[in-house]
Write a protein that holds these residues in place. Sequence first.
Motif, short mmCIF file in Angstrom:
data_model
loop_
_atom_site.label_atom_id
_atom_site.label_comp_id
_atom_site.label_asym_id
_atom_site.label_seq_id
_atom_site.Cartn_x
_atom_site.Cartn_y
_atom_site.Cartn_z
N ARG A 106 0.84 -1.20 0.00
CA ARG A 106 0.00 0.00 0.00
C ARG A 106 0.88 1.25 0.00
NH1 ARG A 106 -2.53 -1.16 4.31
NH2 ARG A 106 -3.94 -2.60 3.28
N SER A 109 2.08 1.85 -3.51
CA SER A 109 1.03 2.46 -4.33
C SER A 109 0.89 3.94 -4.03
CB SER A 109 -0.31 1.75 -4.08
OG SER A 109 -0.27 0.43 -4.55
N ASP A 110 0.87 4.30 -2.75
CA ASP A 110 0.75 5.71 -2.37
C ASP A 110 1.93 6.52 -2.89
OD1 ASP A 110 -1.58 5.13 -1.05
OD2 ASP A 110 -0.68 5.03 0.95
N LEU A 113 1.38 7.11 -6.66
CA LEU A 113 0.25 8.01 -6.92
C LEU A 113 0.55 9.46 -6.56
CD1 LEU A 113 -2.68 5.74 -5.67
CD2 LEU A 113 -2.12 6.32 -8.05
N GLU A 147 -1.67 -0.97 -11.84
CA GLU A 147 -2.90 -0.43 -11.26
C GLU A 147 -2.77 1.08 -11.03
OE1 GLU A 147 -6.01 -2.12 -10.14
OE2 GLU A 147 -5.15 -3.34 -11.76
N SER A 148 -1.62 1.49 -10.51
CA SER A 148 -1.41 2.92 -10.20
C SER A 148 -1.36 3.76 -11.46
CB SER A 148 -0.12 3.09 -9.40
OG SER A 148 -0.20 2.41 -8.16
N GLN A 151 -4.80 4.15 -12.79
CA GLN A 151 -5.55 5.12 -12.00
C GLN A 151 -5.17 6.55 -12.36
OE1 GLN A 151 -5.58 4.19 -7.82
NE2 GLN A 151 -6.30 6.24 -7.22
#
Length: 299
Positions: A106, A109-110, A113, A147-148, A151
Amino acid sequence: MAATQKDLSDSSGIWSLRRLPTMEEAQFRQWQVLLEQRTGMTIAPERQSFLETNLGIRMREIGCNSYQAYYEKIVSGPEAIVEWATLVDRLTVQETRFFRDPDAFRLVSDYILTRPREALKKRPLEVWSVGCSTGEEPYTLAMLLNESMTQLELPPLFGVTGSDISKPAIDKGQRGFFSARKLMGVDDELKARYFRPAERNTVEIVESIRQRVCFTRLNVMDLKRAPMHGMNIIFCQNLLIYFRRWRRREIVKQLADRLAPGGLLVLGQGELTDWQPPGLQRVPSENVLAWMRRQTDED
């Protein structure tokens, strides 16, 4: 028939069914020294049974009936290089699975992003999974990056390198087939997006992710020779626990030197304590041990 059974029980091969003797202290010490010299890995005295078990399994497979004979085969035998590679695989490959540490992933991912969009458009993200075992970790990172980027509505400009000392492990990772149980806990949508059913209750990584991941054999004792530089993310979990404290610091310092400015280094909880790697800033987190390399003025 009874005579035949007796003959078999007296044969030279039946020793393989017997329990090997306990390793003498001097023998254990020479194995400790050999493993640490070649791999940096330390075997504490309380893990002697672990060493005996794994040596014993391999010795039975090849018909070697003493620890000393096997040691000599590893050090100077005609097939020493091949046999050493096999043994290292037995001693180092650990149980792993996809998305093993949700908090750490996680954080990754942060991190992605919150990167400047222009930087993500300009240069592909370079990610390195150190001690990748059979590939679950680098493939997980590739899925997270994909995924990131989706997004952020950006093209998937990234690459992941997995490195490990075990050649059988990275060979398996390259094939991209895994037992279905390795997906325990993985979100159903991610399963559907990134895995395809294969034979004998296995799954296969989809080609679009496999193309983003490469594997290389690398001993962390030889990090100075590693071609990886300017990495945006270095992920190194459940590896440093095998090393002495001073060597852990040395490894982390070398990994930090391979980060790009602003790059992220993620370790396993408790693997490094009471030390601040030079040039890095700790990422505030209760559940993840991570640092970022400080930006320079021009960055």
